[in-house]
Enzyme design. Structure first.
Site, mmCIF file in Angstrom:
data_model
loop_
_atom_site.group_PDB
_atom_site.id
_atom_site.type_symbol
_atom_site.label_atom_id
_atom_site.label_comp_id
_atom_site.label_asym_id
_atom_site.label_seq_id
_atom_site.Cartn_x
_atom_site.Cartn_y
_atom_site.Cartn_z
ATOM 1 N N ARG A 95 29.899 12.449 12.999
ATOM 2 C CA ARG A 95 30.514 13.515 12.210
ATOM 3 C C ARG A 95 29.909 14.900 12.448
ATOM 4 O O ARG A 95 28.695 15.017 12.684
ATOM 5 C CB ARG A 95 30.408 13.190 10.709
ATOM 6 C CG ARG A 95 31.270 12.009 10.306
ATOM 7 C CD ARG A 95 31.082 11.608 8.858
ATOM 8 N NE ARG A 95 32.086 10.633 8.452
ATOM 9 C CZ ARG A 95 32.035 9.322 8.724
ATOM 10 N NH1 ARG A 95 31.014 8.829 9.385
ATOM 11 N NH2 ARG A 95 33.000 8.518 8.334
ATOM 12 N N HIS A 120 34.117 11.541 15.604
ATOM 13 C CA HIS A 120 34.366 10.857 16.879
ATOM 14 C C HIS A 120 35.343 11.599 17.785
ATOM 15 O O HIS A 120 36.239 10.994 18.397
ATOM 16 C CB HIS A 120 34.894 9.447 16.611
ATOM 17 C CG HIS A 120 33.883 8.498 16.005
ATOM 18 N ND1 HIS A 120 32.520 8.644 16.151
ATOM 19 C CD2 HIS A 120 34.056 7.363 15.249
ATOM 20 C CE1 HIS A 120 31.904 7.639 15.531
ATOM 21 N NE2 HIS A 120 32.796 6.868 14.965
ATOM 22 N N HIS A 194 31.452 2.270 21.273
ATOM 23 C CA HIS A 194 31.690 1.895 19.883
ATOM 24 C C HIS A 194 32.109 0.425 19.747
ATOM 25 O O HIS A 194 33.015 0.090 18.968
ATOM 26 C CB HIS A 194 32.741 2.818 19.273
ATOM 27 C CG HIS A 194 32.643 2.980 17.795
ATOM 28 N ND1 HIS A 194 32.913 1.953 16.909
ATOM 29 C CD2 HIS A 194 32.306 4.034 17.026
ATOM 30 C CE1 HIS A 194 32.755 2.397 15.673
ATOM 31 N NE2 HIS A 194 32.382 3.658 15.720
ATOM 32 N N ASP A 266 25.926 2.617 6.950
ATOM 33 C CA ASP A 266 26.713 3.485 7.844
ATOM 34 C C ASP A 266 25.845 4.710 8.083
ATOM 35 O O ASP A 266 26.189 5.817 7.679
ATOM 36 C CB ASP A 266 28.058 3.837 7.188
ATOM 37 C CG ASP A 266 29.032 4.449 8.181
ATOM 38 O OD1 ASP A 266 28.633 4.672 9.342
ATOM 39 O OD2 ASP A 266 30.191 4.709 7.792
ATOM 40 N N GLU A 332 25.573 2.075 17.422
ATOM 41 C CA GLU A 332 26.017 3.131 18.330
ATOM 42 C C GLU A 332 24.848 4.039 18.691
ATOM 43 O O GLU A 332 24.377 4.809 17.858
ATOM 44 C CB GLU A 332 27.105 3.965 17.651
ATOM 45 C CG GLU A 332 28.255 3.153 17.107
ATOM 46 C CD GLU A 332 28.884 3.813 15.881
ATOM 47 O OE1 GLU A 332 29.176 5.018 15.894
ATOM 48 O OE2 GLU A 332 29.060 3.108 14.864
#
Ligand code: BGC
Length: 368
Positions: A95, A120, A194, A266, A332
């Site tokens: 982000r 992304h 990803h 996350d 990631e």
């Protein structure tokens, strides 16, 4: 516990590359699928669409193969996908606050495609591009060189960016991913892969029983929109401490503000590393039942650990099985989110004349 490469005597076929058509996009562009087979028994298929890793077959302790990554059987699945399953992500993975940043005295506005933030690469990131692909065979390794040109102004980014990603599968079951890029004007760049993993097999259940170790003593806490606050916070004494192996589900439901904000994990973890550019251990993941594991090494400073909290079972995946809540997890490797607005984070700005380079290696292993 011992860690080994999958047993070569169990290999289904010798190493090689198969190339076949995989339909065409709604816009009429032809897409191909490439299947890389290695002596380790690990077999990986890759699409020219999005540079997607569509499947990864990995033997378990007894040699039984399972496809350990989430995805779709057909191209329309990937064209509609909003979860970035298996895709190459760019121009900026993760982000950027409000899709805004300033660079060399100029303000830029990017596509805002995730709750007012940029995520992304925007509405049509590198995951939706058809890449040119060239097969590569080199001393027992099989691989692919993927290339994509992102034009000046793409999703609001400055400069023409030429991107190259190499996938290379070795005889012992390592997948090395090399990212490189050059530009003709200064721009932020953050590239990642990803893939979502489920080491028990895609479609088999959730990932809460997987065991994870992260080589990170700090992480970047986020605000309610999942943008880092700028703090590098110690993981010690929190559910974010994976410095020793722990199951993913052990603390995911803990009463913790950061877990609440993100609906689970996350978050970007700050990797502990001796040197800024050497390949270093980032993560070890295992499924204790099958014995399948992945060791991830990277040159990147961070890794986003995402437990599939936004997967909700409404989208059908491979074999007609829906992508259920937490049925896969992503690890990631990347620079930190929102770096263009955080001068204290490692820089993501690429300038003309410089080469962007990073490397991540997934080693698919068996743990006895
Ligand atoms: C992000 C999630 C996001 C997901 C998109 C992950 O990399 O961390 O917040 O929802 O990608 O599927």
């Amino acid at each position: 516990m011992t860690t080994r490469s999958p047993d070569p005597s169990r290999a289904a076929s010798p190493s090689g590359i198969r190339r076949e058509p995989f339909g065409s996009t709604a816009g009429g562009e032809a897409v191909e699928r490439f299947t890389l087979t290695s002596a380790s028994g690990v077999t990986i298929s890759v699409l020219s669409f999005g540079g997607v890793i569509q499947s990864i077959l990995v033997p378990d302790r007894t040699g039984a193969l399972a496809d350990v990554t989430l995805g779709y059987d057909t191209l329309p699945g990937y064209e509609k996908d909003k979860s970035y399953l298996g895709a190459l992500v760019g121009r900026y993975a993760n982000r950027i606050r409000a899709g805004r940043f300033s660079l060399d005295g100029r303000d830029y506005t990017l596509a805002q495609n995730a709750g007012g933030n940029h995520l992304h690469g925007g509405m049509r990131g590198f995951n939706k591009a058809v890449w040119s692909v060239e097969p590569l065979e080199d001393r027992g390794d099989v691989g692919l060189v993927l290339r994509h040109v992102s034009p000046d102004g793409d999703e609001g980014y400055p400069g023409t960016l030429r991107v190259q990603v190499t996938y290379r599968l070795t005889p012992i079951g390592e997948l090395a991913i090399d990212f490189s890029a050059t530009t003709d004007a200064a721009t932020p760049v953050n590239l990642t892969q990803h893939a979502y993993f489920n080491l028990a097999g895609s479609g088999s259940g959730d990932i809460l029983g997987h065991v994870l170790e992260l080589n990170a003593s700090r992480f970047t806490p986020v605000d309610a929109t999942l943008i880092p606050t700028g703090e590098l916070r110690s993981v010690r004494g929190t559910p974010f401490d994976f410095s020793t192996p722990e199951t993913v589900g052990a603390r995911i439901g803990a009463d913790d503000e950061q877990l609440r904000l993100a609906g689970g994990y996350d978050h970007n973890f700050v990797l502990d590393r001796a040197s800024a550019s050497e390949l270093a251990l980032a993560a070890r993941l295992s499924d204790p039942v099958s014995g399948r594991g992945i060791d991830i090494h990277t040159t990147e400073p961070g890794i986003q650990f995402y437990t599939g909290n936004f997967l909700d079972g409404t989208v059908m995946g491979k074999g007609g099985v829906p992508h259920r809540y937490r049925s896969g997890l992503a690890l990631e490797t990347q620079h930190f989110p929102n770096s263009p607005n955080e001068p204290a984070f490692p820089s993501t700005i690429l300038r003309p004349g410089a080469d962007h380079r990073s490397r991540t290696v997934y080693h698919f292993v068996v743990r006895d």
